[in-house]
Design a protein around this motif. Structure first.
Motif, PDB file in Angstrom:
ATOM      1  N   MET A   1      79.292  23.948  86.616  1.00  0.00           N
ATOM      2  CA  MET A   1      78.532  24.428  87.776  1.00  0.00           C
ATOM      3  C   MET A   1      78.054  25.870  87.620  1.00  0.00           C
ATOM      4  O   MET A   1      77.503  26.447  88.545  1.00  0.00           O
ATOM      5  N   LEU A   2      78.317  26.461  86.464  1.00  0.00           N
ATOM      6  CA  LEU A   2      77.895  27.847  86.263  1.00  0.00           C
ATOM      7  C   LEU A   2      76.431  27.905  85.832  1.00  0.00           C
ATOM      8  O   LEU A   2      75.966  27.045  85.101  1.00  0.00           O
ATOM      9  N   ASP A   3      75.735  28.955  86.288  1.00  0.00           N
ATOM     10  CA  ASP A   3      74.381  29.110  85.785  1.00  0.00           C
ATOM     11  C   ASP A   3      74.456  29.664  84.362  1.00  0.00           C
ATOM     12  O   ASP A   3      75.490  30.147  83.933  1.00  0.00           O
ATOM     13  N   PRO A   4      73.330  29.556  83.603  1.00  0.00           N
ATOM     14  CA  PRO A   4      73.398  29.832  82.165  1.00  0.00           C
ATOM     15  C   PRO A   4      74.012  31.187  81.786  1.00  0.00           C
ATOM     16  O   PRO A   4      74.789  31.271  80.849  1.00  0.00           O
ATOM     17  N   ILE A   5      73.660  32.235  82.520  1.00  0.00           N
ATOM     18  CA  ILE A   5      74.176  33.556  82.150  1.00  0.00           C
ATOM     19  C   ILE A   5      75.696  33.615  82.323  1.00  0.00           C
ATOM     20  O   ILE A   5      76.425  34.111  81.459  1.00  0.00           O
TER      21      ILE A   5
ATOM     22  N   LEU B   1      77.674  31.080  82.284  1.00  0.00           N
ATOM     23  CA  LEU B   1      78.235  30.180  81.284  1.00  0.00           C
ATOM     24  C   LEU B   1      78.339  30.908  79.946  1.00  0.00           C
ATOM     25  O   LEU B   1      79.382  30.855  79.269  1.00  0.00           O
ATOM     26  N   PHE B   2      77.287  31.614  79.600  1.00  0.00           N
ATOM     27  CA  PHE B   2      77.303  32.382  78.353  1.00  0.00           C
ATOM     28  C   PHE B   2      78.479  33.355  78.379  1.00  0.00           C
ATOM     29  O   PHE B   2      79.234  33.487  77.423  1.00  0.00           O
ATOM     30  N   TYR B   3      78.643  34.001  79.526  1.00  0.00           N
ATOM     31  CA  TYR B   3      79.711  34.980  79.658  1.00  0.00           C
ATOM     32  C   TYR B   3      81.095  34.325  79.548  1.00  0.00           C
ATOM     33  O   TYR B   3      81.976  34.813  78.832  1.00  0.00           O
TER      34      TYR B   3
END
Ligand code: SF4
Lengths: 245, 301
Positions: free
Chosen positions: A166-170, A172-174
């Motif tokens: 459910m995380l947005d890409p940024i 998720l990257f983090y």
């Protein structure tokens, strides 16, 4: 080290009136999940990823074959922690973030300061969040909290089953970068249907298809010289913003 | 075909109006796929609902084929031509009923042209045998494609899809995106998503939203070549792909108030950023950053 030997899980499925056949969710798999690295598991829906996660982390004991934790059938209390895809399972919706952090710290006998640090390592400010009720958090924030609670006891392994979906890409990257930075102290089994994300995070990759591990290798070999046709297909179809359909 | 002009919209809660999206400008042409990209909570769903006229708009206009949908008589015409597939409609088929049954319901049990249904299904590479199957028997990917095919049966001119690829694995996502490319020949499509990869694979034009505002919009190719807004630059740089494996992301946290919607996460702020930031446009590439192109030369870039 987690070792699985001839792991099989089958269900009976109805194929007609009074006729049943066996469906193998996991079909005789044997492998090792090493310590101090990120072990990535990928494959399409229905390939057996979640079944495998449930068994390794001890939630499902109905299988044949063996699971060994440091060569023992028994695992210590804080050996392995599981973060589910659905954060609703592990969180109490009507309690605050602070309640979750306190409770997890007390249960595991760790001091609150270090738990708060772990919470803040997910890039959420504790003072901003402590009095918030879980049901007011976004899905991504809930998943970060569920992750924090799993690492509070400093388990040897954590298993993440689509736990950052459910995380947005940024973010998720983090979070995937955060996994890389803690893997020397907490070994990771990271499960995700997208091979590209798995390859971004992991040191070693297992490809699951129809209940079998059809290929496993270090990340660079899987991505640059895949052997199995199905692995090649997963790589080809994995979404990539630089490609065009 | 569809023009959204300076639209601001929101919800009423305890009789108080809360504005969620502000000053949105967006244009949808014929046979175009428009992508709305932004994190959860950036206002994507609110925007789709506002376009459908489902929620209150405090200002702005929505022009469909030259006429405001807020004017008498025009709204129902627009509603007949636009279909909005909510995120949870992908899970709303009745599990134990056949697809044929669900299509019957769609037509209010009046007779419908079964051959048309079959031909549409085959056009979208959906085996017409699916029509006899129960929803429960379909895979996730198949179900999403069937829901979209069903929306098309009403021959909309505009199809709006909220997060259509959420929950799908890579192979199903690929198949769905391929179908959307086919559908585009019949209708314009607006897709909201937080998946950078999927959107850039099919959208012709992309609007990036952040905190209720559009902060950049351009043709996908122009965005790949050059980003005018630091947030867009960030989301296209830090994509968790194998090719980015060794990239390190250092988040920024500022403590400022007012001004640019991105002010507290932007690595390039200066005092100008605390003002209201106008939306500018260079050759069809819009952006809301007061420091473009200056920030491109900053040391920490
Ligand atoms: S206006 Fe300022 S704070 Fe906003 S994106 Fe541009 S440089 Fe960053």
């Amino acid at each position: 080290m987690i070792k699985i030997i001839n792991l099989t899980k089958k269900y009976k499925i109805k194929t007609g009136n009074f006729r049943y056949s066996d469906f193998y969710a996991l079909d005789n798999i044997s492998t090792i999940f090493k310590e101090n690295i990120i072990n990535g598991i990928t494959g399409s829906s229905g390939s057996g990823k979640t079944t495998l996660a449930n068994i390794i982390s001890g939630y499902d004991r109905d299988y044949s074959g063996e699971v060994l934790y440091d060569n023992s059938q028994e695992k210590k209390y804080d050996y392995i922690r599981y973060v589910f895809q659905d954060p609703y399972i592990s969180l109490n919706m009507v309690k605050t973030v602070e309640w979750h952090i306190m409770t997890a710290s007390e249960l595991n006998n760790v001091d609150i300061e270090s738990s708060i640090k772990k919470f803040e390592s997910t890039r959420l400010d504790y003072d901003d969040y402590r009095s918030k009720y879980v049901n007011t958090l976004s899905g991504g924030e809930m998943q970060k909290l569920a992750f924090t609670i799993a690492i509070i006891p400093d388990p040897k392994y954590i298993v993440l089953d689509e736990a950052f979906s459910m995380l947005d890409p940024i973010n998720l990257f983090y979070m995937l970068s955060l996994l890389k930075s803690i893997r020397k102290t907490i070994s990771v089994i990271y499960i995700d249907h997208d091979i590209n994300r798995v390859a971004f995070a992991s040191d070693y990759i297992y490809i699951l298809n129809k209940g079998r591990i059809i290929e496993e290798n270090d990340t660079d070999t899987i991505m640059n010289k895949p052997e199995n046709e199905y692995t090649k297909k997963l790589i080809e179809y994995s979404p990539d913003y630089k490609k065009r359909i | 075909m569809l023009i959204i002009k300076n639209l601001s919209s929101g919800y009423y809660q305890d009789k108080k109006y809360h504005e969620v999206i502000k000053d949105i400008n967006l244009t949808v042409g014929e046979n175009e796929i428009i992508g709305i990209l932004g994190p959860n909570g950036s206002g994507k769903t609110t925007l789709l609902r506002a376009i459908m006229g489902e929620i209150y708009s405090s200002s702005g206009d929505i022009i469909y084929n030259g006429q405001s949908i807020f004017e008498k008589g025009n709204y129902s015409e627009f509603r007949n031509n636009a279909i909005y597939v909510k995120q949870d409609s992908f899970n709303s088929l009745k599990p134990l009923k056949s697809i044929n049954f669900q299509i019957g319901k769609l037509y209010d049990w009046k007779s419908f042209d079964e051959n048309y249904v079959k031909s549409l299904f085959s056009e979208l590479s959906l085996d017409p045998a699916i029509l006899q199957m129960k929803a429960l028997q379909l895979s996730d990917g198949m179900r999403h494609r069937v829901v979209i095919a069903m929306a098309l049966l009403k021959e909309p001119k505009i199809l709006m899809l909220d997060e259509p690829t959420t929950g799908l694995d890579s192979i199903s996502t690929y198949k769905l995106l391929k179908i959307l490319k086919e559908i585009k020949k019949k209708t314009s499509i607006i897709i909201s998503s937080n998946d950078v990869n999927a959107l850039f694979e099919i959208a012709d034009r992309i609007y990036i939203m952040y905190n209720g505002m559009v902060i950049e919009d351009a043709n996908f190719n122009d965005l790949l070549k050059c980003r005018f807004h630091p947030y867009t630059d960030m989301i296209l740089k830090y994509v968790p792909l194998y090719s980015n494996k060794n990239l390190v992301y250092r988040p920024v946290k500022n403590d400022r108030h007012g001004g640019c919607v991105f002010i507290n996460s932007c690595p390039y702020i200066n005092n100008e950023c605390e003002n209201d930031i106008p939306y500018k446009n260079i050759n069809g590439h819009g952006y809301r950053c007061i420091r473009y192109p200056g920030w491109k030369d900053d040391k920490n870039n």
